[in-house]
Design an enzyme around this catalytic site. Structure first.
Site, PDB file in Angstrom:
ATOM      1  N   ASP A   1     -33.219 -32.158  20.140  1.00 18.43           N
ATOM      2  CA  ASP A   1     -32.602 -30.959  20.701  1.00 18.43           C
ATOM      3  C   ASP A   1     -31.391 -31.395  21.514  1.00 18.43           C
ATOM      4  O   ASP A   1     -31.082 -32.588  21.591  1.00 18.43           O
ATOM      5  CB  ASP A   1     -33.606 -30.157  21.546  1.00 18.43           C
ATOM      6  CG  ASP A   1     -33.359 -28.665  21.426  1.00 18.43           C
ATOM      7  OD1 ASP A   1     -32.240 -28.237  21.747  1.00 18.43           O
ATOM      8  OD2 ASP A   1     -34.269 -27.932  21.006  1.00 18.43           O
TER       9      ASP A   1
ATOM     10  N   HIS B   1     -28.433 -26.931  18.350  1.00 14.24           N
ATOM     11  CA  HIS B   1     -29.297 -27.777  19.177  1.00 14.24           C
ATOM     12  C   HIS B   1     -29.035 -29.246  18.848  1.00 14.24           C
ATOM     13  O   HIS B   1     -29.952 -30.061  18.749  1.00 14.24           O
ATOM     14  CB  HIS B   1     -30.776 -27.419  18.961  1.00 14.24           C
ATOM     15  CG  HIS B   1     -31.152 -26.106  19.598  1.00 14.24           C
ATOM     16  ND1 HIS B   1     -31.216 -25.936  20.953  1.00 14.24           N
ATOM     17  CD2 HIS B   1     -31.465 -24.906  19.052  1.00 14.24           C
ATOM     18  CE1 HIS B   1     -31.556 -24.679  21.228  1.00 14.24           C
ATOM     19  NE2 HIS B   1     -31.701 -24.027  20.098  1.00 14.24           N
TER      20      HIS B   1
ATOM     21  N   ASP C   1     -32.240 -22.682  14.395  1.00 15.46           N
ATOM     22  CA  ASP C   1     -32.240 -21.632  15.418  1.00 15.46           C
ATOM     23  C   ASP C   1     -31.027 -21.711  16.324  1.00 15.46           C
ATOM     24  O   ASP C   1     -30.466 -22.784  16.549  1.00 15.46           O
ATOM     25  CB  ASP C   1     -33.518 -21.738  16.270  1.00 15.46           C
ATOM     26  CG  ASP C   1     -33.638 -23.103  16.945  1.00 15.46           C
ATOM     27  OD1 ASP C   1     -33.401 -24.112  16.263  1.00 15.46           O
ATOM     28  OD2 ASP C   1     -33.952 -23.158  18.149  1.00 15.46           O
ATOM     29  N   GLU C   2     -30.672 -20.565  16.831  1.00 12.20           N
ATOM     30  CA  GLU C   2     -29.724 -20.432  17.940  1.00 12.20           C
ATOM     31  C   GLU C   2     -28.449 -21.252  17.757  1.00 12.20           C
ATOM     32  O   GLU C   2     -27.946 -21.834  18.712  1.00 12.20           O
ATOM     33  CB  GLU C   2     -30.406 -20.836  19.260  1.00 12.20           C
ATOM     34  CG  GLU C   2     -31.589 -19.946  19.597  1.00 12.20           C
ATOM     35  CD  GLU C   2     -32.286 -20.322  20.895  1.00 12.20           C
ATOM     36  OE1 GLU C   2     -32.710 -19.425  21.604  1.00 12.20           O
ATOM     37  OE2 GLU C   2     -32.405 -21.535  21.189  1.00 12.20           O
TER      38      GLU C   2
ATOM     39  N   PHE D   1     -46.170 -20.504  24.403  1.00  9.31           N
ATOM     40  CA  PHE D   1     -47.044 -20.932  25.492  1.00  9.31           C
ATOM     41  C   PHE D   1     -46.265 -21.485  26.689  1.00  9.31           C
ATOM     42  O   PHE D   1     -46.861 -21.947  27.658  1.00  9.31           O
ATOM     43  CB  PHE D   1     -48.058 -21.963  24.986  1.00  9.31           C
ATOM     44  CG  PHE D   1     -49.182 -21.367  24.164  1.00  9.31           C
ATOM     45  CD1 PHE D   1     -49.231 -20.006  23.881  1.00  9.31           C
ATOM     46  CD2 PHE D   1     -50.197 -22.174  23.675  1.00  9.31           C
ATOM     47  CE1 PHE D   1     -50.267 -19.460  23.124  1.00  9.31           C
ATOM     48  CE2 PHE D   1     -51.253 -21.641  22.924  1.00  9.31           C
ATOM     49  CZ  PHE D   1     -51.276 -20.287  22.647  1.00  9.31           C
TER      50      PHE D   1
ATOM     51  N   TRP E   1     -42.807 -24.885  24.155  1.00 12.23           N
ATOM     52  CA  TRP E   1     -41.462 -25.325  24.562  1.00 12.23           C
ATOM     53  C   TRP E   1     -41.582 -25.929  25.954  1.00 12.23           C
ATOM     54  O   TRP E   1     -42.363 -25.444  26.783  1.00 12.23           O
ATOM     55  CB  TRP E   1     -40.498 -24.142  24.549  1.00 12.23           C
ATOM     56  CG  TRP E   1     -40.329 -23.566  23.184  1.00 12.23           C
ATOM     57  CD1 TRP E   1     -40.856 -22.405  22.702  1.00 12.23           C
ATOM     58  CD2 TRP E   1     -39.594 -24.150  22.098  1.00 12.23           C
ATOM     59  NE1 TRP E   1     -40.493 -22.223  21.389  1.00 12.23           N
ATOM     60  CE2 TRP E   1     -39.719 -23.281  20.991  1.00 12.23           C
ATOM     61  CE3 TRP E   1     -38.845 -25.314  21.939  1.00 12.23           C
ATOM     62  CZ2 TRP E   1     -39.127 -23.546  19.754  1.00 12.23           C
ATOM     63  CZ3 TRP E   1     -38.250 -25.574  20.717  1.00 12.23           C
ATOM     64  CH2 TRP E   1     -38.386 -24.690  19.637  1.00 12.23           C
TER      65      TRP E   1
ATOM     66  N   GLU F   1     -39.071 -26.846  28.432  1.00 10.39           N
ATOM     67  CA  GLU F   1     -38.035 -26.892  29.468  1.00 10.39           C
ATOM     68  C   GLU F   1     -38.660 -26.962  30.858  1.00 10.39           C
ATOM     69  O   GLU F   1     -38.176 -27.656  31.750  1.00 10.39           O
ATOM     70  CB  GLU F   1     -37.152 -25.643  29.415  1.00 10.39           C
ATOM     71  CG  GLU F   1     -36.211 -25.561  28.231  1.00 10.39           C
ATOM     72  CD  GLU F   1     -36.833 -24.789  27.082  1.00 10.39           C
ATOM     73  OE1 GLU F   1     -38.077 -24.814  26.923  1.00 10.39           O
ATOM     74  OE2 GLU F   1     -36.072 -24.163  26.320  1.00 10.39           O
TER      75      GLU F   1
END
Ligand code: TNX
Length: 801
Positions: free
Chosen positions: A234, A297, A359-360, A452, A501, A503
């Protein structure tokens, strides 16, 4: 299959009480089966709530609940002298037997030898055996019989034997006791509802050491989950050693976090470690699906090899969560680079599916780059979404040439989904619906339910995460197959997975807290037939699972049963308060007011408790048989603490949208402090605060790193004009644009990780009011956050700072 010849349970027709069978010829009268099932569920709930019940009344604690299970009277005693029998040469049975034996030592203190024994088909203690003609013919299915001859597990395939052993382990660990155990007579015929029962772990944002990855794999296996989706790359880190491109980890695995004294943060897996982990997973019937995220990413990879990026610039590995602008470019050189990466990925991971992200990927860089635009036109491609589709298809074809299949996040549907692709649907379920209708296989992992990283309760002692609370119940009630799909389309639904995830999950214990027990709910969602799932029955099976977690040292969350406390000063009696206690899920709450720990004999809470101040109240929840369901929560109540509002009492303001609970520094691993912030709007609402007699306000808060990539949402960040250089915390009554009650200038030292403690006087007013606190700090630079607001009055004097 002959287990329909079971005896009665509390007078019911044979084999009818737990679930109605769908096998022809063995069905019980529908009504009696339903009634029995309802009665059992009612009993299960009653037990949990603390009413009298017998231990036999609840379904044996197997999670996920088997497809079919009947329980009978009687039980088989497994003593410390018991033996696990396998036939010589039955390798799959021996593997399952050793897994069971190992688990039993660790959790029950029972050390049972695995004995190879030619007559293993005859019964005695525990028998595990491959049986090509086992009555359960579905892949991964098994039969588990317990009767007067012992436990017999048989299955057609190795996964089935393994899952049979896991179910047997759960039957052998019904409580916290050690040593000998009596297993109820049961007949289990079990197989999974879905082939993809997944869990995704993001090790890019925060690294998980190999030992912790293995712990998660072990836990997955014990929940009969079989796909480990490993998010390895990422913006914030590239975690997989690629021999051909060593800078991917030499540079891409490390970032320089915010904070004055921060050390570089990072880590990666060597190829040897990956091989070891893949083998460890395979031994537990888990496929590891690696994810190499592209074309977005990509910042860590571009930091390592700027020539595969778009701008020609040289970014650092990102420290910003969210959506960052760095994409791979679309040159043939870059496609080859990524094919070379995939070569090493395929050599390491035998999985048919390889995840390429997708993604994104905001397209700003592609739009701004003359080189990308020229290539897009040369390829005859109309827009950047279709360019992404082309990019992904280049990967899909490459994987297909090597006998693999591509899977990507649902953005790969934009610009036309490459024909070969399978889709992982995360932005709700629409992506899954669209993809299945187009004939693509899909895996459901919708945000926010199966994310989650979201908190699982509203209490202030939940560790960091995203602020959209996803409770155990919410996860349990998730249905994998979208209702709008036809039966034909629904065949494309491979299954579901939850995503962890990371972060805000900085340390292994936080990952475990996020994962458990929601993993139990997930497991039942993807394994158990939909019409057999009942939440109250699930809850009744959970306490035994908590004991297993305790034995295994798993740092599960007790949020569903944690006792919340609310205290209100009794009107006209400044030295008295009424305390309300509650839990997310039904349970018996017991409490003390003398500082001692609540136990199974402490008073049961039934209505608000009147207390004289000061008092220390301690409360915990219990099941009927005295099992404590959550650790005790304790609070001292006095004139001062009654005026303190922490994050449990904060709400977001209507102007916001991106709520997160974050640690003091982005990579902090200590449990506290944490702060609730809305990255779009630095504003907090404190509903219905009692303002009678309040004469001061004190706010404890901190400067935090503003490390968020907001892409298109950056322009939405709310700006509020400041009166002093660092801005101030403005406190308004009733509404955010209501009367200004206090203005607390923020301190100038805005280094991330610095805390502050601000006090101001408060104008006299009466009654309960909403209070709105917002920050006028600049919207660039550190983010101001509040952790605790204290309203002081005459009776709290002395306690005021
Ligand atoms: C969105 S889900 C992401 C991740 C973030 C996650 C945080 C997905 C495919 N992309 O990059 O970590 O939200 O909840």
């Amino acid at each position: 299959m002959t287990w329909s010849s079971s005896t009665a349970w509390k007078g019911s027709a044979r084999g009818c009480w737990v679930r109605k069978t769908r096998r022809s010829g063995t069905s019980c009268p529908m009504r009696s089966a339903d009634m029995r099932h309802d009665a059992v569920r009612g009993l299960a709930l009653a037990c949990l709530l603390g009413f009298a019940c017998s231990a036999q009344a609840t379904t044996p604690s197997i999670i996920p609940l088997p497809a079919r299970m009947t329980v009978e009277q009687g039980g088989y005693a497994i003593s410390a002298a018991a033996v696990i029998h396998v036939k010589p040469g039955d390798r799959a049975a021996a593997d399952a037997a050793h897994y069971l034996a190992d688990l039993l030592v660790r959790t029950r203190g029972l050390s049972l030898p695995v004995v190879e024994d030619a007559s293993a088909t005859s019964r005695g203690d525990i028998v595990i055996r491959s049986d090509p003609s086992a009555s359960v013919s579905q892949a991964e299915g098994y039969v588990l019989d317990v009767d007067a001859r012992g436990l017999d597990i048989h299955a057609r395939d190795a996964a089935g034997l393994f899952y049979g052993a896991v179910s047997a382990w759960q039957l052998l660990t019904p409580d916290a006791a050690k040593g000998a155990v009596t297993v109820p007579y049961v007949h289990v015929a079990d197989w999974p509802r879905f082939a993809w029962r997944g869990l995704m772990l993001d090790v890019a944002r925060h690294f998980e050491p190999p030992a912790e990855v293995k712990r998660m794999l072990d836990a997955m296996a014990q929940h009969k989950l079989n796909v480990f989706h490993w998010h390895l790359t990422d913006d914030q880190g590239w975690r997989l050693e690629i021999r051909r491109y060593p800078r991917l980890t030499q540079v891409g695995a490390w970032r320089q976090p915010p904070g004055a004294d921060a050390k570089p943060y990072g880590g990666y897996y060597t190829q040897a470690e990956v091989k070891d982990i893949v083998a460890y997973a395979a031994a537990r019937h888990i496929t590891v699906v690696p994810e190499i995220d592209m074309p977005g990413h990509a910042q860590a990879a571009v930091a390592a090899y700027p020539e595969i990026g778009v701008t020609g610039g040289h970014p650092a590995v990102s420290i910003d969560w969210g959506v960052n602008p760095y994409l791979f470019n679309v040159d043939e050189h870059t496609i080859t680079f990524l094919h070379n990466v995939l070569d090493e990925v395929m050599a390491l991971f035998p999985s048919t599916f390889i995840h390429v992200g997708g993604d994104e990927a905001i397209k700003d860089q592609w739009q701004a780059s003359a080189a990308v635009q020229a290539r897009m036109h040369a390829l005859g491609i109309k827009d950047e979404n279709m360019l992404q589709s082309w990019f992904i298809e280049r990967m899909g074809q490459y994987l297909a040439q090597h006998g693999r299949r591509l899977i990507g996040w649902d953005e790969i549907l934009e610009g036309g989904v490459p024909p070969s692709a399978s889709v992982m649907s995360w932005r709700g379920t629409q992506g899954a619906i669209d993809a299945a209708r187009l004939g693509h296989d899909v895996v459901l992992s919708p945000a926010p339910t199966l994310y989650f990283d979201n908190l699982q309760g509203a209490r202030d002692d939940e560790p960091s995460g995203r602020l959209s609370v996803q409770t155990l119940a919410t996860v349990y009630r998730f249905e994998t197959v979208p209702a709008s799909l036809s039966a034909e389309q629904a065949r494309h639904v491979l299954g579901a997975q939850a995503n962890i995830w990371a972060e805000y999950l900085n340390a292994p214990w936080q990952v475990e807290h996020a994962a458990f027990p929601r993993m139990d709910a997930l497991a039942e969602t993807v394994w158990t037939p939909a019409n057999e799932r009942h939440y109250d029955d699930f809850l009744a099976r959970l306490p035994a699972q908590f004991h297993r977690y305790d034995q295994l040292g798993i740092a599960y969350a007790d949020s569903a049963f944690a006792v919340g406390m609310q205290a209100q000063r009794s009107a006209g009696f400044p030295s008295k308060a009424a305390v309300t206690l509650d839990t997310q899920e039904p349970s018996t709450i017991r409490y003390t007011t003398d500082g001692s720990s609540p136990g199974p004999d402490s008073p049961i809470y039934s209505q608000p408790v009147d207390v004289a101040l000061p008092v220390t109240i301690s409360a915990a929840s219990f099941s009927a048989d005295g099992r404590q369901l959550a650790r005790a929560r304790t609070q001292r109540l006095d004139a001062r603490t009654l005026g303190v509002i922490d994050s449990t009492g904060f709400q977001g303001c209507p102007t916001g949208g991106l709520g997160v609970r974050v640690p003091l520094l982005p990579d902090a691993t200590v449990p506290a402090p944490v702060y609730d912030v809305d990255v779009i709007s630095s504003c907090w609402k404190l509903p219905q605060v009692s303002l009678d007699g309040v004469s001061t306000i004190t706010i404890d808060g901190a400067w935090l790193a503003r490390n968020y990539g907001l892409a298109g949402d950056a322009s939405k960040v709310v700006f509020r004009a400041a009166r002093t250089p660092a801005g101030e915390l403005e406190v308004h009554v009733d509404r955010c644009d209501g009367p200004l009650a206090a203005s607390l200038p923020l301190p100038m030292k805005a280094e991330p990780g610095t805390t502050f403690h601000l006090t101001a006087s408060w104008p006299a007013q009466t009654g309960r009011h909403d209070v709105c606190v917002f920050s006028t700090a600049p919207i660039h630079g550190s983010l101001s956050a509040i952790g605790r607001v204290s309203f002081g009055n005459a009776s709290s004097s002395g306690a005021m700072p």
